[in-house]
Scaffold this motif. Structure first.
Motif, PDB file in Angstrom:
ATOM      1  N   ASP A 220     -28.233 -10.647   1.477  1.00 18.16           N
ATOM      2  CA  ASP A 220     -27.128 -10.871   0.556  1.00 18.16           C
ATOM      3  C   ASP A 220     -25.821 -11.045   1.337  1.00 18.16           C
ATOM      4  OD1 ASP A 220     -25.951 -10.991  -2.034  1.00 18.16           O
ATOM      5  OD2 ASP A 220     -25.469  -8.850  -1.990  1.00 18.16           O
TER       6      ASP A 220
ATOM      7  N   THR B 223     -29.909 -14.374  -1.326  1.00 18.22           N
ATOM      8  CA  THR B 223     -29.289 -14.303  -2.660  1.00 18.22           C
ATOM      9  C   THR B 223     -27.847 -14.826  -2.639  1.00 18.22           C
ATOM     10  OG1 THR B 223     -28.641 -11.992  -2.252  1.00 18.22           O
ATOM     11  CG2 THR B 223     -30.730 -12.347  -3.389  1.00 18.22           C
TER      12      THR B 223
ATOM     13  N   HIS C 265     -24.402 -16.949  -3.800  1.00 19.90           N
ATOM     14  CA  HIS C 265     -23.741 -17.645  -4.907  1.00 19.90           C
ATOM     15  C   HIS C 265     -23.414 -19.064  -4.428  1.00 19.90           C
ATOM     16  CE1 HIS C 265     -19.988 -17.005  -2.791  1.00 19.90           C
ATOM     17  NE2 HIS C 265     -19.971 -15.701  -3.027  1.00 19.90           N
ATOM     18  N   GLY C 266     -22.748 -19.837  -5.256  1.00 13.97           N
ATOM     19  CA  GLY C 266     -22.558 -21.260  -4.974  1.00 13.97           C
ATOM     20  C   GLY C 266     -21.957 -21.580  -3.612  1.00 13.97           C
TER      21      GLY C 266
ATOM     22  N   GLU D  24     -21.674 -19.603  -0.983  1.00 12.33           N
ATOM     23  CA  GLU D  24     -22.562 -19.089   0.071  1.00 12.33           C
ATOM     24  C   GLU D  24     -23.771 -20.004   0.249  1.00 12.33           C
ATOM     25  OE1 GLU D  24     -21.614 -14.314  -0.505  1.00 12.33           O
ATOM     26  OE2 GLU D  24     -23.228 -15.264  -1.645  1.00 12.33           O
ATOM     27  N   HIS D  25     -24.259 -20.563  -0.853  1.00 13.16           N
ATOM     28  CA  HIS D  25     -25.409 -21.472  -0.789  1.00 13.16           C
ATOM     29  C   HIS D  25     -25.044 -22.729   0.005  1.00 13.16           C
ATOM     30  CE1 HIS D  25     -28.281 -24.497  -2.731  1.00 13.16           C
ATOM     31  NE2 HIS D  25     -29.046 -23.700  -2.024  1.00 13.16           N
TER      32      HIS D  25
ATOM     33  N   ARG E 213     -30.420 -18.668  -5.996  1.00 15.75           N
ATOM     34  CA  ARG E 213     -29.101 -19.316  -6.064  1.00 15.75           C
ATOM     35  C   ARG E 213     -28.428 -18.830  -7.351  1.00 15.75           C
ATOM     36  NH1 ARG E 213     -24.836 -21.479  -8.228  1.00 15.75           N
ATOM     37  NH2 ARG E 213     -24.243 -23.567  -7.544  1.00 15.75           N
ATOM     38  N   LYS E 214     -27.465 -17.872  -7.174  1.00 16.07           N
ATOM     39  CA  LYS E 214     -26.866 -17.192  -8.315  1.00 16.07           C
ATOM     40  C   LYS E 214     -25.861 -18.089  -9.039  1.00 16.07           C
ATOM     41  CE  LYS E 214     -25.486 -13.754  -5.637  1.00 16.07           C
ATOM     42  NZ  LYS E 214     -25.100 -12.437  -5.075  1.00 16.07           N
ATOM     43  N   GLY E 215     -25.796 -17.936 -10.353  1.00 18.00           N
ATOM     44  CA  GLY E 215     -24.836 -18.672 -11.162  1.00 18.00           C
ATOM     45  C   GLY E 215     -25.050 -18.332 -12.626  1.00 18.00           C
TER      46      GLY E 215
ATOM     47  N   THR F  57     -29.259 -18.953 -12.899  1.00 21.00           N
ATOM     48  CA  THR F  57     -29.713 -18.635 -11.544  1.00 21.00           C
ATOM     49  C   THR F  57     -31.033 -19.361 -11.295  1.00 21.00           C
ATOM     50  OG1 THR F  57     -28.572 -16.525 -11.457  1.00 21.00           O
ATOM     51  CG2 THR F  57     -30.507 -16.755 -10.036  1.00 21.00           C
TER      52      THR F  57
ATOM     53  N   ALA G 163     -20.024 -11.962 -15.136  1.00 19.75           N
ATOM     54  CA  ALA G 163     -19.153 -12.508 -14.081  1.00 19.75           C
ATOM     55  C   ALA G 163     -18.038 -11.517 -13.764  1.00 19.75           C
ATOM     56  CB  ALA G 163     -18.579 -13.860 -14.525  1.00 19.75           C
TER      57      ALA G 163
ATOM     58  N   GLY H 163     -23.327  -8.699  -8.213  1.00 21.93           N
ATOM     59  CA  GLY H 163     -24.210  -9.229  -7.170  1.00 21.93           C
ATOM     60  C   GLY H 163     -24.830  -8.130  -6.339  1.00 21.93           C
TER      61      GLY H 163
END
Length: 277
Positions: free
Chosen positions: A122, A139, A141-142, A144-145, A174-176, A179, A199, A204
């Motif tokens: 993470d 894991t 988020h956008g 970071e992906h 891929r968190k959002g 997900t 949110a 996370g």
């Protein structure tokens, strides 16, 4: 989201992964999750992840992190073991910053990432994911992906978790708002968050602890740590539980806002709902 089809994940899918302990179980068969999370600057992330792991129904949580964070973890969850030992899954990176990582910490993280058990990677440890030999569940988020894709030599402007998972040779969560959980050679799984109140800061960290607990649980019951399809299903189940716990927390507050710890507190009710079918 890439060429492969995506499927929605639901309570019944989660029920096939989560099991109720029996008289034959002990803390090891129920899963032991090791957490190397949090920092002196962000000790709360450690507390949230450890709380989530316990609340998801793991047999034991080992916490190995900075003294300040360990003190907060033990104050909140005195059941937590702060000594090294046997684990069935690791969670690393939540509440840490790669820019302030010591040589000692880097060596410890590299040791975990070259080990035999799955590692949930993470936040502040994602820069190390591409060089892992252990099975990885990343894991991001956008943003970071996008960075992870860049590190893997992929186009960071393309949001393709399945492509990322193939290049990583691991699972990508891929968190959002929706997900996407992807694994090499598997159809992607999508879980849409049941509430936008999720949110908020710290959710996370709760999710990472939840994923670690579910993964440790399946490994404790004998699933191969290298079965990436099983790791994908475990991660998707954790995402579903996290979302359902958030929805229950919102309902408990009459539709009002929640904080991350509220999500962790409602994880047992989400697990119970799944087990009740």
């Amino acid at each position: 989201m890439g060429a492969m089809a995506a499927r929605e994940w639901n309570s019944a899918d989660t029920a096939a992964v989560i099991t109720e302990p029996t008289a034959d179980d002990d803390k090891y068969s129920r899963g032991v999750v090791g957490m190397r999370t949090g920092s002196t600057a962000f000790p709360g992330a450690a507390v949230l992840g450890v709380e989530a792991a316990w609340r998801t129904g793991v047999g034991m949580v080992r916490y190995l992190g900075p003294a300040r964070a360990a003190d907060f973890v033990l104050a909140r969850r005195p059941e937590t073991v702060t000594a090294d030992g046997r684990v069935q899954a690791w969670v690393i990176g939540s509440g840490t910053d790669a820019a302030h990582r010591s040589a000692l910490e880097l060596a410890a993280l590299r040791g975990i990432l070259s080990g035999a058990v799955p590692v949930v990677v993470d936040a502040g440890a994602l820069d190390l994911a591409s060089r892992a030999s252990a099975p990885v569940v990343a894991t991001p988020h956008g943003r970071e992906h996008a960075r992870l894709r860049g590190m893997l030599g992929l186009d960071p402007d393309v949001d393709d978790p399945s492509g990322t998972a193939a290049a990583l040779e691991g699972v990508v969560v891929r968190k959002g708002a929706t997900t996407v959980v992807a694994a090499p050679g598997e159809d992607a799984i999508e879980i849409t968050a049941p509430t936008s109140w999720l949110a908020t800061a710290g959710t996370g960290d709760v999710l990472a602890g939840t994923v670690g607990a579910v993964v440790a649980g399946i490994v404790g019951r004998g699933t191969s740590p290298h079965d990436l399809g099983a790791l994908q299903r475990a991660a998707a189940s954790a995402v579903w539980l996290h979302g359902h716990a958030a929805a229950l927390a919102v309902a408990a507050h009459d539709g009002g806002p929640i904080a991350a710890l509220d999500v962790a507190k409602h994880l047992p009710y989400a697990v119970a709902a799944v087990l009740a079918g």
